[in-house]
Design a protein around this motif. Structure first.
Motif, PDB file in Angstrom:
ATOM      1  N   GLU A   1      24.261  -3.304  44.245  1.00 54.96           N
ATOM      2  CA  GLU A   1      24.263  -2.506  45.479  1.00 54.96           C
ATOM      3  C   GLU A   1      25.676  -2.027  45.839  1.00 54.96           C
ATOM      4  OE1 GLU A   1      22.309  -4.827  48.494  1.00 54.96           O
ATOM      5  OE2 GLU A   1      20.342  -4.601  47.561  1.00 54.96           O
ATOM      6  N   LEU A   2      26.375  -1.560  44.822  1.00 59.03           N
ATOM      7  CA  LEU A   2      27.728  -1.024  45.026  1.00 59.03           C
ATOM      8  C   LEU A   2      27.798   0.484  44.795  1.00 59.03           C
ATOM      9  CD1 LEU A   2      29.866  -3.809  43.299  1.00 59.03           C
ATOM     10  CD2 LEU A   2      29.708  -3.323  45.754  1.00 59.03           C
ATOM     11  N   THR A   3      26.681   1.098  44.407  1.00 58.08           N
ATOM     12  CA  THR A   3      26.688   2.538  44.157  1.00 58.08           C
ATOM     13  C   THR A   3      27.089   3.297  45.408  1.00 58.08           C
ATOM     14  OG1 THR A   3      24.949   2.260  42.498  1.00 58.08           O
ATOM     15  CG2 THR A   3      25.319   4.484  43.334  1.00 58.08           C
TER      16      THR A   3
ATOM     17  N   LEU B   1      28.644   5.314  30.149  1.00 56.15           N
ATOM     18  CA  LEU B   1      28.830   4.443  31.307  1.00 56.15           C
ATOM     19  C   LEU B   1      27.498   4.074  31.947  1.00 56.15           C
ATOM     20  CD1 LEU B   1      31.947   6.096  33.033  1.00 56.15           C
ATOM     21  CD2 LEU B   1      31.905   4.189  31.413  1.00 56.15           C
ATOM     22  N   SER B   2      26.412   4.230  31.208  1.00 58.14           N
ATOM     23  CA  SER B   2      25.092   3.958  31.788  1.00 58.14           C
ATOM     24  C   SER B   2      24.912   2.489  32.156  1.00 58.14           C
ATOM     25  CB  SER B   2      23.984   4.415  30.832  1.00 58.14           C
ATOM     26  OG  SER B   2      24.079   3.740  29.591  1.00 58.14           O
ATOM     27  N   SER B   3      25.501   1.591  31.407  1.00 57.41           N
ATOM     28  CA  SER B   3      25.405   0.163  31.750  1.00 57.41           C
ATOM     29  C   SER B   3      26.154  -0.132  33.041  1.00 57.41           C
ATOM     30  CB  SER B   3      25.954  -0.705  30.614  1.00 57.41           C
ATOM     31  OG  SER B   3      25.163  -0.605  29.460  1.00 57.41           O
ATOM     32  N   LEU B   4      27.292   0.515  33.231  1.00 57.22           N
ATOM     33  CA  LEU B   4      28.037   0.366  34.475  1.00 57.22           C
ATOM     34  C   LEU B   4      27.196   0.856  35.647  1.00 57.22           C
ATOM     35  CD1 LEU B   4      30.560  -0.156  36.203  1.00 57.22           C
ATOM     36  CD2 LEU B   4      31.375   2.121  35.535  1.00 57.22           C
ATOM     37  N   VAL B   5      26.543   1.993  35.476  1.00 57.14           N
ATOM     38  CA  VAL B   5      25.697   2.542  36.537  1.00 57.14           C
ATOM     39  C   VAL B   5      24.575   1.565  36.875  1.00 57.14           C
ATOM     40  CG1 VAL B   5      24.098   4.405  37.131  1.00 57.14           C
ATOM     41  CG2 VAL B   5      26.253   4.930  35.969  1.00 57.14           C
TER      42      VAL B   5
ATOM     43  N   ALA C   1      37.911  12.192  40.305  1.00 55.81           N
ATOM     44  CA  ALA C   1      36.703  12.222  41.129  1.00 55.81           C
ATOM     45  C   ALA C   1      37.085  12.623  42.546  1.00 55.81           C
ATOM     46  CB  ALA C   1      36.025  10.851  41.121  1.00 55.81           C
ATOM     47  N   SER C   2      36.087  13.009  43.327  1.00 55.50           N
ATOM     48  CA  SER C   2      36.364  13.441  44.698  1.00 55.50           C
ATOM     49  C   SER C   2      36.820  12.288  45.572  1.00 55.50           C
ATOM     50  CB  SER C   2      35.125  14.103  45.304  1.00 55.50           C
ATOM     51  OG  SER C   2      34.032  13.186  45.335  1.00 55.50           O
ATOM     52  N   ASN C   3      36.507  11.068  45.193  1.00 58.92           N
ATOM     53  CA  ASN C   3      36.910   9.904  45.985  1.00 58.92           C
ATOM     54  C   ASN C   3      37.759   8.917  45.186  1.00 58.92           C
ATOM     55  OD1 ASN C   3      34.829   9.078  44.331  1.00 58.92           O
ATOM     56  ND2 ASN C   3      33.773   7.859  45.889  1.00 58.92           N
TER      57      ASN C   3
ATOM     58  N   ASP D   1      27.518  16.072  42.142  1.00 61.31           N
ATOM     59  CA  ASP D   1      28.106  14.889  42.775  1.00 61.31           C
ATOM     60  C   ASP D   1      29.321  14.471  41.963  1.00 61.31           C
ATOM     61  OD1 ASP D   1      28.792  12.487  43.864  1.00 61.31           O
ATOM     62  OD2 ASP D   1      26.855  11.511  43.568  1.00 61.31           O
ATOM     63  N   ASN D   2      30.497  14.780  42.501  1.00 64.33           N
ATOM     64  CA  ASN D   2      31.736  14.472  41.788  1.00 64.33           C
ATOM     65  C   ASN D   2      32.417  13.210  42.319  1.00 64.33           C
ATOM     66  OD1 ASN D   2      31.755  16.486  39.803  1.00 64.33           O
ATOM     67  ND2 ASN D   2      32.482  17.997  41.275  1.00 64.33           N
ATOM     68  N   THR D   3      31.640  12.364  42.980  1.00 60.15           N
ATOM     69  CA  THR D   3      32.183  11.053  43.334  1.00 60.15           C
ATOM     70  C   THR D   3      32.259  10.189  42.077  1.00 60.15           C
ATOM     71  OG1 THR D   3      30.014  10.093  43.794  1.00 60.15           O
ATOM     72  CG2 THR D   3      31.144  11.209  45.629  1.00 60.15           C
ATOM     73  N   ILE D   4      32.895   9.055  42.193  1.00 61.95           N
ATOM     74  CA  ILE D   4      32.995   8.147  41.049  1.00 61.95           C
ATOM     75  C   ILE D   4      31.600   7.756  40.558  1.00 61.95           C
ATOM     76  CG2 ILE D   4      33.693   5.802  40.377  1.00 61.95           C
ATOM     77  CD1 ILE D   4      36.146   6.201  42.248  1.00 61.95           C
ATOM     78  N   ALA D   5      30.716   7.415  41.487  1.00 58.64           N
ATOM     79  CA  ALA D   5      29.356   7.040  41.097  1.00 58.64           C
ATOM     80  C   ALA D   5      28.619   8.209  40.466  1.00 58.64           C
ATOM     81  CB  ALA D   5      28.588   6.529  42.318  1.00 58.64           C
TER      82      ALA D   5
END
Length: 336
Positions: A57-59, A46-50, A168-170, A33-37
């Motif tokens: 609910e923005l993933t 970046l685990s805290s961001l995730v 990223a892909s997006n 999965d090469n999207t930003i998420a």
């Protein structure tokens, strides 16, 4: 018969092994999965961001289609933010607050660091309120050499890009070393070097060249989302013209300087450029109230003051949490 049964068993076993092998091959050949998420989920720092994206609910937004630029705070940046605001962890941040904060790190277009000009305003995805179609918060991006600074840097609630251009892909990720606070009117004045003189005037102390303007600063700091204001902010060149040579503000007393500053703030609320109408009279916060007049041209907006001078809006709709700024090229002249 027994031989046939053995052959059938061998054939079934062979097919089963083949299917298992194909399944393994399919799993091995699955694309990451090469999207930003997706990239963020595989990046330890970046685990805290995730976690924050999941809670808000923005993933799904950042794993879907589109082209985004995300300024991604590191774990250390989130830890500092949580500590400074008295939150035990990401789960302690109210979801609406967290959602708006995260959207303040996202731009709806892809911007590589090489495409960033020396200074530019962009719109984030963070709305100023829950109204459908509400304006979104502005971000001031400045690049000096290869250093990219957001909203004036960490000391002003902004940040600096630490690692740029994670593709990223997006869209693209720029890792930053601070959580970006949602900027106020004062934050945006401080962030833009073109408003340095305005900042100096408003923050002038009792012994400063413009006298004590702390009351004006307090009024600006007191603006809220529920009671916003519109500020017509003169740039540095405008203040130079007004305060030197034959400028109208040469020799002005501190009280007169206060009146000049007040004459750039309207009590009409958060008025964006598309809400202005030709010959509209706008009351300013002088005491007593003095008005300015909007003059619309072909693609231009001018503000006429009491001396019949026109100040051209050269930077419209800098959206803040507690109001909106329109940069102008002339200091507006009230009745002093």
């Amino acid at each position: 018969m027994k031989t046939n049964r053995l052959k059938q068993f061998a054939l079934i076993a062979f097919m089963a092994l083949g299917l298992t092998a194909c399944s393994d091959d399919d799993n091995n050949n699955a694309q990451p999965d090469n999207t930003i998420a997706g990239i963020a989920s595989r990046t330890t720092n970046l685990s805290s961001l995730v976690a924050a994206l999941n809670r808000a609910e923005l993933t799904g937004v950042l794993s879907g289609s589109g082209n985004f630029t995300v300024f991604a705070p590191t774990n250390d940046a989130f830890a500092a933010f949580l500590s400074a605001n008295g939150f035990a962890d990401v789960n302690a941040v109210p979801v609406p607050v967290l959602r708006n904060l995260l959207l303040n790190h996202v731009i709806g277009t892809e911007i590589a660091s090489s495409a960033i000009p020396p200074a530019v305003y962009v719109s984030t995805l963070s709305p100023i309120n829950s109204t459908t179609g509400a304006p979104t918060i502005s971000m001031f991006v400045q690049k000096i050499g290869t250093t990219v600074t957001i909203n004036g840097g960490a000391s002003n609630g902004g940040t600096t890009v630490a690692t740029a251009d994670i593709d990223a892909s997006n869209g693209v990720i720029h890792v930053v070393n601070n959580v970006i606070a949602i900027p106020t009117v004062v934050n945006h004045v401080v962030a833009n070097p073109q408003f340095d003189t305005l900042q100096a005037v408003v923050t002038s102390g009792a012994t400063g060249a413009f006298g004590d303007q702390s009351a004006v600063l307090a009024a600006l700091n007191g603006l809220t989302a529920a009671a916003p204001a519109t500020v017509f902010a003169p740039d540095n060149a405008a203040f130079t013209a007004a305060t030197t040579g034959t400028g109208f503000a040469v020799g002005a007393t501190p009280a007169q300087v206060s009146r000049v500053l007040q004459y750039h703030v309207t009590v009409a609320g958060n008025v964006r450029s598309n809400q202005l109408t030709n010959n509209q009279s706008i009351p300013m916060i002088t005491n007593p109230v003095q008005n300015t007049t909007v003059i619309l041209g072909s693609g231009t907006v001018d503000i006429r003051d009491t001396a019949n001078n026109l100040a051209r809006v050269n930077q419209a709709d800098v959206q803040c949490s507690n109001g909106v700024i329109h940069g102008v090229n002339r200091v507006l002249q009230p009745q002093l």
